[in-house]
Scaffold this motif. Structure first.
Motif, PDB file in Angstrom:
ATOM      1  N   GLN A 142       0.814  -1.218   0.000  1.00 57.83           N
ATOM      2  CA  GLN A 142       0.000   0.000   0.000  1.00 57.83           C
ATOM      3  C   GLN A 142       0.848   1.269   0.000  1.00 57.83           C
ATOM      4  O   GLN A 142       0.484   2.257  -0.620  1.00 57.83           O
ATOM      5  CB  GLN A 142      -0.930   0.022   1.221  1.00 57.83           C
ATOM      6  CG  GLN A 142      -2.034  -0.993   1.162  1.00 57.83           C
ATOM      7  CD  GLN A 142      -2.799  -1.079   2.478  1.00 57.83           C
ATOM      8  OE1 GLN A 142      -2.410  -0.525   3.493  1.00 57.83           O
ATOM      9  NE2 GLN A 142      -3.907  -1.802   2.446  1.00 57.83           N
ATOM     10  N   VAL A 143       1.964   1.248   0.710  1.00 58.77           N
ATOM     11  CA  VAL A 143       2.751   2.486   0.859  1.00 58.77           C
ATOM     12  C   VAL A 143       3.967   2.563  -0.060  1.00 58.77           C
ATOM     13  O   VAL A 143       4.571   3.632  -0.187  1.00 58.77           O
ATOM     14  CB  VAL A 143       3.198   2.694   2.327  1.00 58.77           C
ATOM     15  CG1 VAL A 143       2.003   2.771   3.243  1.00 58.77           C
ATOM     16  CG2 VAL A 143       4.183   1.636   2.780  1.00 58.77           C
ATOM     17  N   GLU A 144       4.330   1.471  -0.703  1.00 54.93           N
ATOM     18  CA  GLU A 144       5.572   1.450  -1.493  1.00 54.93           C
ATOM     19  C   GLU A 144       5.667   2.560  -2.544  1.00 54.93           C
ATOM     20  O   GLU A 144       6.703   3.234  -2.619  1.00 54.93           O
ATOM     21  CB  GLU A 144       5.778   0.089  -2.141  1.00 54.93           C
ATOM     22  CG  GLU A 144       7.117  -0.003  -2.854  1.00 54.93           C
ATOM     23  CD  GLU A 144       7.414  -1.399  -3.363  1.00 54.93           C
ATOM     24  OE1 GLU A 144       8.585  -1.652  -3.670  1.00 54.93           O
ATOM     25  OE2 GLU A 144       6.489  -2.235  -3.465  1.00 54.93           O
ATOM     26  N   PRO A 145       4.645   2.805  -3.354  1.00 53.93           N
ATOM     27  CA  PRO A 145       4.803   3.853  -4.380  1.00 53.93           C
ATOM     28  C   PRO A 145       5.085   5.235  -3.783  1.00 53.93           C
ATOM     29  O   PRO A 145       5.981   5.942  -4.245  1.00 53.93           O
ATOM     30  CB  PRO A 145       3.467   3.836  -5.121  1.00 53.93           C
ATOM     31  CG  PRO A 145       2.892   2.479  -4.867  1.00 53.93           C
ATOM     32  CD  PRO A 145       3.358   2.096  -3.494  1.00 53.93           C
ATOM     33  N   GLN A 146       4.350   5.613  -2.752  1.00 53.15           N
ATOM     34  CA  GLN A 146       4.549   6.931  -2.152  1.00 53.15           C
ATOM     35  C   GLN A 146       5.872   6.998  -1.384  1.00 53.15           C
ATOM     36  O   GLN A 146       6.557   8.012  -1.388  1.00 53.15           O
ATOM     37  CB  GLN A 146       3.378   7.289  -1.236  1.00 53.15           C
ATOM     38  CG  GLN A 146       3.387   8.747  -0.846  1.00 53.15           C
ATOM     39  CD  GLN A 146       2.133   9.140  -0.068  1.00 53.15           C
ATOM     40  OE1 GLN A 146       1.154   8.408  -0.020  1.00 53.15           O
ATOM     41  NE2 GLN A 146       2.173  10.299   0.542  1.00 53.15           N
ATOM     42  N   PHE A 147       6.255   5.900  -0.734  1.00 56.27           N
ATOM     43  CA  PHE A 147       7.528   5.855  -0.018  1.00 56.27           C
ATOM     44  C   PHE A 147       8.692   5.997  -0.995  1.00 56.27           C
ATOM     45  O   PHE A 147       9.619   6.765  -0.765  1.00 56.27           O
ATOM     46  CB  PHE A 147       7.652   4.554   0.778  1.00 56.27           C
ATOM     47  CG  PHE A 147       8.824   4.530   1.710  1.00 56.27           C
ATOM     48  CD1 PHE A 147       8.757   5.148   2.949  1.00 56.27           C
ATOM     49  CD2 PHE A 147       9.997   3.886   1.351  1.00 56.27           C
ATOM     50  CE1 PHE A 147       9.845   5.138   3.812  1.00 56.27           C
ATOM     51  CE2 PHE A 147      11.097   3.872   2.204  1.00 56.27           C
ATOM     52  CZ  PHE A 147      11.012   4.493   3.439  1.00 56.27           C
ATOM     53  N   LYS A 148       8.611   5.273  -2.099  1.00 59.08           N
ATOM     54  CA  LYS A 148       9.661   5.360  -3.122  1.00 59.08           C
ATOM     55  C   LYS A 148       9.739   6.768  -3.690  1.00 59.08           C
ATOM     56  O   LYS A 148      10.831   7.312  -3.878  1.00 59.08           O
ATOM     57  CB  LYS A 148       9.398   4.346  -4.234  1.00 59.08           C
ATOM     58  CG  LYS A 148      10.472   4.324  -5.301  1.00 59.08           C
ATOM     59  CD  LYS A 148      10.156   3.327  -6.394  1.00 59.08           C
ATOM     60  CE  LYS A 148      11.205   3.246  -7.468  1.00 59.08           C
ATOM     61  NZ  LYS A 148      11.823   4.468  -7.901  1.00 59.08           N
ATOM     62  N   ALA A 149       8.598   7.387  -3.928  1.00 53.74           N
ATOM     63  CA  ALA A 149       8.574   8.750  -4.460  1.00 53.74           C
ATOM     64  C   ALA A 149       9.230   9.721  -3.488  1.00 53.74           C
ATOM     65  O   ALA A 149       9.993  10.606  -3.904  1.00 53.74           O
ATOM     66  CB  ALA A 149       7.138   9.180  -4.760  1.00 53.74           C
ATOM     67  N   ALA A 150       8.959   9.573  -2.201  1.00 51.97           N
ATOM     68  CA  ALA A 150       9.568  10.452  -1.196  1.00 51.97           C
ATOM     69  C   ALA A 150      11.086  10.289  -1.202  1.00 51.97           C
ATOM     70  O   ALA A 150      11.820  11.281  -1.137  1.00 51.97           O
ATOM     71  CB  ALA A 150       9.002  10.153   0.193  1.00 51.97           C
ATOM     72  N   CYS A 151      11.557   9.060  -1.305  1.00 50.81           N
ATOM     73  CA  CYS A 151      13.003   8.805  -1.333  1.00 50.81           C
ATOM     74  C   CYS A 151      13.641   9.322  -2.622  1.00 50.81           C
ATOM     75  O   CYS A 151      14.783   9.774  -2.620  1.00 50.81           O
ATOM     76  CB  CYS A 151      13.290   7.317  -1.145  1.00 50.81           C
ATOM     77  SG  CYS A 151      12.880   6.701   0.500  1.00 50.81           S
ATOM     78  N   ASP A 152      12.903   9.258  -3.717  1.00 48.17           N
ATOM     79  CA  ASP A 152      13.423   9.750  -5.000  1.00 48.17           C
ATOM     80  C   ASP A 152      13.524  11.273  -5.016  1.00 48.17           C
ATOM     81  O   ASP A 152      14.444  11.837  -5.603  1.00 48.17           O
ATOM     82  CB  ASP A 152      12.528   9.301  -6.154  1.00 48.17           C
ATOM     83  CG  ASP A 152      12.645   7.820  -6.458  1.00 48.17           C
ATOM     84  OD1 ASP A 152      13.593   7.167  -5.950  1.00 48.17           O
ATOM     85  OD2 ASP A 152      11.782   7.294  -7.185  1.00 48.17           O
ATOM     86  N   GLU A 153      12.579  11.946  -4.373  1.00 42.29           N
ATOM     87  CA  GLU A 153      12.502  13.406  -4.431  1.00 42.29           C
ATOM     88  C   GLU A 153      13.405  14.098  -3.425  1.00 42.29           C
ATOM     89  O   GLU A 153      13.794  15.243  -3.637  1.00 42.29           O
ATOM     90  CB  GLU A 153      11.060  13.859  -4.201  1.00 42.29           C
ATOM     91  CG  GLU A 153      10.129  13.426  -5.318  1.00 42.29           C
ATOM     92  CD  GLU A 153       8.663  13.623  -4.990  1.00 42.29           C
ATOM     93  OE1 GLU A 153       8.345  14.265  -3.973  1.00 42.29           O
ATOM     94  OE2 GLU A 153       7.826  13.100  -5.756  1.00 42.29           O
ATOM     95  N   ALA A 154      13.728  13.451  -2.318  1.00 42.23           N
ATOM     96  CA  ALA A 154      14.481  14.090  -1.240  1.00 42.23           C
ATOM     97  C   ALA A 154      15.921  13.608  -1.208  1.00 42.23           C
ATOM     98  O   ALA A 154      16.273  12.614  -1.843  1.00 42.23           O
ATOM     99  CB  ALA A 154      13.809  13.792   0.097  1.00 42.23           C
ATOM    100  N   ASN A 155      16.731  14.319  -0.454  1.00 44.86           N
ATOM    101  CA  ASN A 155      18.095  13.872  -0.167  1.00 44.86           C
ATOM    102  C   ASN A 155      18.156  13.208   1.203  1.00 44.86           C
ATOM    103  O   ASN A 155      18.974  12.330   1.431  1.00 44.86           O
ATOM    104  CB  ASN A 155      19.075  15.044  -0.203  1.00 44.86           C
ATOM    105  CG  ASN A 155      19.262  15.572  -1.602  1.00 44.86           C
ATOM    106  OD1 ASN A 155      19.285  14.807  -2.556  1.00 44.86           O
ATOM    107  ND2 ASN A 155      19.380  16.867  -1.742  1.00 44.86           N
TER     108      ASN A 155
END
Length: 116
Positions: free
Chosen positions: A28-41
């Protein structure tokens, strides 16, 4: 499983997870979690409302942490439920991802390690 993502400043995101990080929760959370990691440092992960973590949850955290590390960033876990922290330490996650007792401690460590 619920996920909230909140930018704290440029390059720094707080991700709060709420629920069991098991097979269905991780999916359930993988897409949003991955996006957060991709966008931030730097990503702070608040686990105060995560009472259970299965191996798939550990995989989710480590995949995100490795991606952040590849681009010179870091992940900081904070406010872990005692049982979840026990699992993270027993599996050696604490050797790869910093675990902090509180969100404030994680934020202070992230500020000193992020170069921002």
């Amino acid at each position: 499983m619920k996920i909230e993502s909140q930018p704290l400043r440029p390059g720094l995101v707080l991700v709060s997870l709420d629920g069991r990080l098991d097979i269905s929760g991780a999916a359930q959370v993988e897409p949003q979690f991955k996006a957060a990691c991709d966008e931030a440092n730097v990503v702070l992960v608040d686990l105060s409302r995560t009472p259970f973590m299965a191996s798939i949850g550990i995989r989710l955290l480590l995949t995100g942490a490795k991606g952040l590390r590849r681009k010179g960033g870091s992940m900081h876990l904070c406010a872990c439920d005692p049982q979840v922290e026990k699992v993270l330490v027993a599996t050696g996650v604490h050797q790869l991802v910093a675990i902090h007792a509180t969100r404030d401690e994680a934020l202070a460590a992230a500020g000193s390690s992020s170069g921002t």
